[in-house]
Design a protein around this motif. Sequence first.
Motif, PDB file in Angstrom:
ATOM      1  N   LEU A   1       0.815  -1.203   0.000  1.00  0.00           N
ATOM      2  CA  LEU A   1       0.000   0.000   0.000  1.00  0.00           C
ATOM      3  C   LEU A   1       0.856   1.264   0.000  1.00  0.00           C
ATOM      4  O   LEU A   1       2.034   1.229   0.360  1.00  0.00           O
ATOM      5  N   GLY A   2       0.234   2.374  -0.383  1.00  0.00           N
ATOM      6  CA  GLY A   2       0.897   3.670  -0.295  1.00  0.00           C
ATOM      7  C   GLY A   2       2.235   3.690  -1.001  1.00  0.00           C
ATOM      8  O   GLY A   2       2.403   3.138  -2.091  1.00  0.00           O
ATOM      9  N   ALA A   3       3.207   4.341  -0.366  1.00  0.00           N
ATOM     10  CA  ALA A   3       4.524   4.477  -0.977  1.00  0.00           C
ATOM     11  C   ALA A   3       5.211   3.131  -1.171  1.00  0.00           C
ATOM     12  O   ALA A   3       6.052   2.988  -2.062  1.00  0.00           O
ATOM     13  N   PHE A   4       4.877   2.128  -0.378  1.00  0.00           N
ATOM     14  CA  PHE A   4       5.482   0.809  -0.539  1.00  0.00           C
ATOM     15  C   PHE A   4       4.971   0.120  -1.810  1.00  0.00           C
ATOM     16  O   PHE A   4       5.678  -0.675  -2.415  1.00  0.00           O
ATOM     17  N   GLY A   5       3.735   0.442  -2.197  1.00  0.00           N
ATOM     18  CA  GLY A   5       3.140  -0.226  -3.345  1.00  0.00           C
ATOM     19  C   GLY A   5       3.100   0.581  -4.613  1.00  0.00           C
ATOM     20  O   GLY A   5       3.013   0.005  -5.707  1.00  0.00           O
ATOM     21  N   TYR A   6       3.172   1.923  -4.524  1.00  0.00           N
ATOM     22  CA  TYR A   6       2.914   2.741  -5.709  1.00  0.00           C
ATOM     23  C   TYR A   6       3.905   3.876  -5.910  1.00  0.00           C
ATOM     24  O   TYR A   6       3.669   4.766  -6.733  1.00  0.00           O
ATOM     25  N   LEU A   7       5.016   3.846  -5.198  1.00  0.00           N
ATOM     26  CA  LEU A   7       6.055   4.838  -5.441  1.00  0.00           C
ATOM     27  C   LEU A   7       6.580   4.712  -6.870  1.00  0.00           C
ATOM     28  O   LEU A   7       6.781   3.610  -7.382  1.00  0.00           O
ATOM     29  N   GLY A   8       6.822   5.865  -7.490  1.00  0.00           N
ATOM     30  CA  GLY A   8       7.458   5.884  -8.791  1.00  0.00           C
ATOM     31  C   GLY A   8       8.729   6.708  -8.758  1.00  0.00           C
ATOM     32  O   GLY A   8       8.769   7.764  -8.128  1.00  0.00           O
ATOM     33  N   LEU A   9       9.778   6.221  -9.406  1.00  0.00           N
ATOM     34  CA  LEU A   9      11.025   6.959  -9.547  1.00  0.00           C
ATOM     35  C   LEU A   9      11.608   6.658 -10.917  1.00  0.00           C
ATOM     36  O   LEU A   9      11.529   5.515 -11.390  1.00  0.00           O
ATOM     37  N   PRO A  10      12.201   7.644 -11.560  1.00  0.00           N
ATOM     38  CA  PRO A  10      12.829   7.385 -12.863  1.00  0.00           C
ATOM     39  C   PRO A  10      13.864   6.265 -12.743  1.00  0.00           C
ATOM     40  O   PRO A  10      14.687   6.253 -11.819  1.00  0.00           O
ATOM     41  N   GLY A  11      13.806   5.330 -13.668  1.00  0.00           N
ATOM     42  CA  GLY A  11      14.760   4.232 -13.700  1.00  0.00           C
ATOM     43  C   GLY A  11      14.435   3.068 -12.785  1.00  0.00           C
ATOM     44  O   GLY A  11      15.139   2.049 -12.804  1.00  0.00           O
ATOM     45  N   LEU A  12      13.364   3.185 -11.975  1.00  0.00           N
ATOM     46  CA  LEU A  12      12.983   2.101 -11.065  1.00  0.00           C
ATOM     47  C   LEU A  12      12.013   1.159 -11.773  1.00  0.00           C
ATOM     48  O   LEU A  12      10.894   1.541 -12.113  1.00  0.00           O
ATOM     49  N   ALA A  13      12.452  -0.066 -12.021  1.00  0.00           N
ATOM     50  CA  ALA A  13      11.594  -1.047 -12.690  1.00  0.00           C
ATOM     51  C   ALA A  13      10.357  -1.315 -11.846  1.00  0.00           C
ATOM     52  O   ALA A  13      10.450  -1.574 -10.654  1.00  0.00           O
ATOM     53  N   GLY A  14       9.189  -1.237 -12.474  1.00  0.00           N
ATOM     54  CA  GLY A  14       7.943  -1.486 -11.758  1.00  0.00           C
ATOM     55  C   GLY A  14       7.337  -0.252 -11.134  1.00  0.00           C
ATOM     56  O   GLY A  14       6.331  -0.353 -10.411  1.00  0.00           O
ATOM     57  N   SER A  15       7.917   0.924 -11.391  1.00  0.00           N
ATOM     58  CA  SER A  15       7.424   2.179 -10.801  1.00  0.00           C
ATOM     59  C   SER A  15       5.904   2.261 -10.812  1.00  0.00           C
ATOM     60  O   SER A  15       5.255   2.055 -11.838  1.00  0.00           O
ATOM     61  N   GLY A  16       5.333   2.574  -9.640  1.00  0.00           N
ATOM     62  CA  GLY A  16       3.917   2.870  -9.537  1.00  0.00           C
ATOM     63  C   GLY A  16       2.983   1.698  -9.668  1.00  0.00           C
ATOM     64  O   GLY A  16       1.761   1.899  -9.750  1.00  0.00           O
ATOM     65  N   THR A  17       3.508   0.456  -9.661  1.00  0.00           N
ATOM     66  CA  THR A  17       2.625  -0.693  -9.898  1.00  0.00           C
ATOM     67  C   THR A  17       2.902  -1.880  -8.979  1.00  0.00           C
ATOM     68  O   THR A  17       2.366  -2.955  -9.194  1.00  0.00           O
ATOM     69  N   PHE A  18       3.716  -1.717  -7.937  1.00  0.00           N
ATOM     70  CA  PHE A  18       4.109  -2.873  -7.133  1.00  0.00           C
ATOM     71  C   PHE A  18       2.910  -3.540  -6.459  1.00  0.00           C
ATOM     72  O   PHE A  18       2.826  -4.763  -6.383  1.00  0.00           O
ATOM     73  N   GLY A  19       1.956  -2.734  -5.968  1.00  0.00           N
ATOM     74  CA  GLY A  19       0.773  -3.314  -5.339  1.00  0.00           C
ATOM     75  C   GLY A  19      -0.063  -4.101  -6.322  1.00  0.00           C
ATOM     76  O   GLY A  19      -0.608  -5.164  -5.989  1.00  0.00           O
ATOM     77  N   LEU A  20      -0.190  -3.590  -7.554  1.00  0.00           N
ATOM     78  CA  LEU A  20      -0.940  -4.314  -8.581  1.00  0.00           C
ATOM     79  C   LEU A  20      -0.206  -5.602  -8.963  1.00  0.00           C
ATOM     80  O   LEU A  20      -0.832  -6.647  -9.192  1.00  0.00           O
ATOM     81  N   GLN A  21       1.115  -5.546  -9.010  1.00  0.00           N
ATOM     82  CA  GLN A  21       1.885  -6.761  -9.276  1.00  0.00           C
ATOM     83  C   GLN A  21       1.702  -7.789  -8.163  1.00  0.00           C
ATOM     84  O   GLN A  21       1.663  -8.996  -8.426  1.00  0.00           O
ATOM     85  N   ASP A  22       1.592  -7.322  -6.911  1.00  0.00           N
ATOM     86  CA  ASP A  22       1.326  -8.246  -5.803  1.00  0.00           C
ATOM     87  C   ASP A  22       0.012  -8.992  -6.040  1.00  0.00           C
ATOM     88  O   ASP A  22      -0.071 -10.209  -5.840  1.00  0.00           O
ATOM     89  N   GLN A  23      -1.017  -8.260  -6.447  1.00  0.00           N
ATOM     90  CA  GLN A  23      -2.306  -8.899  -6.701  1.00  0.00           C
ATOM     91  C   GLN A  23      -2.192  -9.949  -7.803  1.00  0.00           C
ATOM     92  O   GLN A  23      -2.800 -11.027  -7.722  1.00  0.00           O
ATOM     93  N   GLN A  24      -1.421  -9.647  -8.826  1.00  0.00           N
ATOM     94  CA  GLN A  24      -1.220 -10.635  -9.898  1.00  0.00           C
ATOM     95  C   GLN A  24      -0.479 -11.862  -9.391  1.00  0.00           C
ATOM     96  O   GLN A  24      -0.796 -12.995  -9.773  1.00  0.00           O
ATOM     97  N   ALA A  25       0.493 -11.655  -8.490  1.00  0.00           N
ATOM     98  CA  ALA A  25       1.202 -12.793  -7.900  1.00  0.00           C
ATOM     99  C   ALA A  25       0.240 -13.646  -7.080  1.00  0.00           C
ATOM    100  O   ALA A  25       0.319 -14.891  -7.096  1.00  0.00           O
ATOM    101  N   ALA A  26      -0.685 -13.004  -6.369  1.00  0.00           N
ATOM    102  CA  ALA A  26      -1.675 -13.750  -5.598  1.00  0.00           C
ATOM    103  C   ALA A  26      -2.598 -14.545  -6.518  1.00  0.00           C
ATOM    104  O   ALA A  26      -2.960 -15.698  -6.223  1.00  0.00           O
ATOM    105  N   LEU A  27      -2.987 -13.950  -7.642  1.00  0.00           N
ATOM    106  CA  LEU A  27      -3.830 -14.674  -8.602  1.00  0.00           C
ATOM    107  C   LEU A  27      -3.097 -15.879  -9.190  1.00  0.00           C
ATOM    108  O   LEU A  27      -3.692 -16.944  -9.407  1.00  0.00           O
ATOM    109  N   ARG A  28      -1.802 -15.737  -9.433  1.00  0.00           N
ATOM    110  CA  ARG A  28      -1.035 -16.887  -9.924  1.00  0.00           C
ATOM    111  C   ARG A  28      -0.949 -17.968  -8.848  1.00  0.00           C
ATOM    112  O   ARG A  28      -1.019 -19.165  -9.152  1.00  0.00           O
TER     113      ARG A  28
END
Length: 525
Positions: free
Chosen positions: A162-189
């Motif tokens: 959640l919050g900055a742990f899940g959706y922080l974005g920074l230039p050059g950071l792979a996955g910027s702004g989508t970590f929480g959504l990626q977690d949900q996809q991992a749970a679905l898998r």
Amino acid sequence: MVKMGVRGLLGALVVLGAALTASANAADGRGPVLVATEGGLVRGGAAGPVRTFHAIPYAAPPVGERRWRAPAPVVPWVGVRDAASPGPACVQLSPEQLPPGVRESEDCLNLTVTTKAQPGAGRPVVVWLHGGGFANGTSAAFDATRMAARGDVVVVAVNYRLGAFGYLGLPGLAGSGTFGLQDQQAALRWVRRNAAAFGGDARRVTVAGQSAGGVSACLHLTSPRSRGLFSRVVMQSGSCDTNISLVSPGVAGVEPVRQKFTRPLAEVEAAGRRSAAALGCADVACLRALDAGAVRAMTPGSTVVAHGTPTLPEEPVGALRRGHFAKVPVLSGANADESRLLVTLFGVLGDPLTDERYAKILADGFGARADAVRAVYDPARFLDASGRPSVALALSALMTDRDFACPQYETNALLPGAFGYSYADPDAPTGVPSFIPGFTMGTPHIAELYSLFDMSPAPVRSDGTPFVFTAEQRALADRMIDDWAAFAGGGAPWRAGTTQGFGPEAVGVVDAFAAHRCGFWRTVP
């Protein structure tokens, strides 16, 4: 001596788990206490008609160097993992709102499985994504006993960053702004690989959520990386087009502009760069060295999902309009008085809701169209419990229609054959009482959750007294569980392309688009 690798060990655990399950079944005839998952054995708890398995890891802990990285495979454990108590919630903006006994932690990528005690196989699976504005929330707030038992479905409730742990974005950071959504996809898998162990059918998985969870469910419709992970979608009080509120009761005198729950990657990264600079950090290495409390402070600027990314390539509403989404059945709707939950907070936060402030809100929000909006949402048309014109009721109706209901039903119109619903109980349960004299909560945001789950916090009425379901309301709750379960099982709970109204007095087709003045909002930017 025979050497056994990780795969061999997991295979042996599955065999052992089957043997232990058979033993448990023989002992009480009520279904498994021990279940073999891909990570190892878990021991759940029995309560009435269901068995519940808490705190099952679905990915590796996202801590240390794994902070702000894509979720990694779960680390297998040896022996039996106790799954009798809820696991930690993800670090969030308002941890004081967590249910009693639930703590927060960065090591939070866990889920809870609730399944019927009676042995069975091939049950539909509902993967539940909690709300909380991408800043708060936990799976532990949802007791799925009634849904699992009455609906004969397997319910999997997921914690995600959640919050900055899940959706922080920074230039050059792979996955910027989508970590929480990626977690949900991992749970679905994880569900696809492990559903059968709990009696579920991996071919019949419904991804469902409310508020930010409903937004997430809609985003999975448009994310190529979510394809094949679900067969149906439920969106409750949240869609690809849901807006952040027109006004913010927590900041006196500040009226933020309209904002969706998704933004272009460049904007998310610019916001992240500003938040990092405020903490004296110029790069992610510096941020990873900070403690969780310092990172939490970045959350107000990190509660939207970035599009233009590998996880979410297109702006979601545009993707829906272009037909770039998973063509699966969708059940989607809103509550009649969504924003009364937000507006009641003006009773204790921010400036008083006077007619003068209402005029300022309209002027700031709509400029030259302010008078047109005022004509439709004139407080004289919205009378409180004493029969007096109410600015609070007028503003809550405006925000309900503009921020929640119309975006929900406009999204439904882009999804051929969507099963729409409108929940309208004028005396519905809520988790927060009214703080404004004469202002009743009606059917606010989160109210429908009390029909589907047993919730924390316990429900109250508008006056703060404990809420007790009437016989009619309990029957309505049973009807909703039946319909949601029928949908998850592959059925059509009502005629596709229509909106079903749910109220204690009647259930039937309604015109929610007209009831929420959505035709008018098509004329207002």
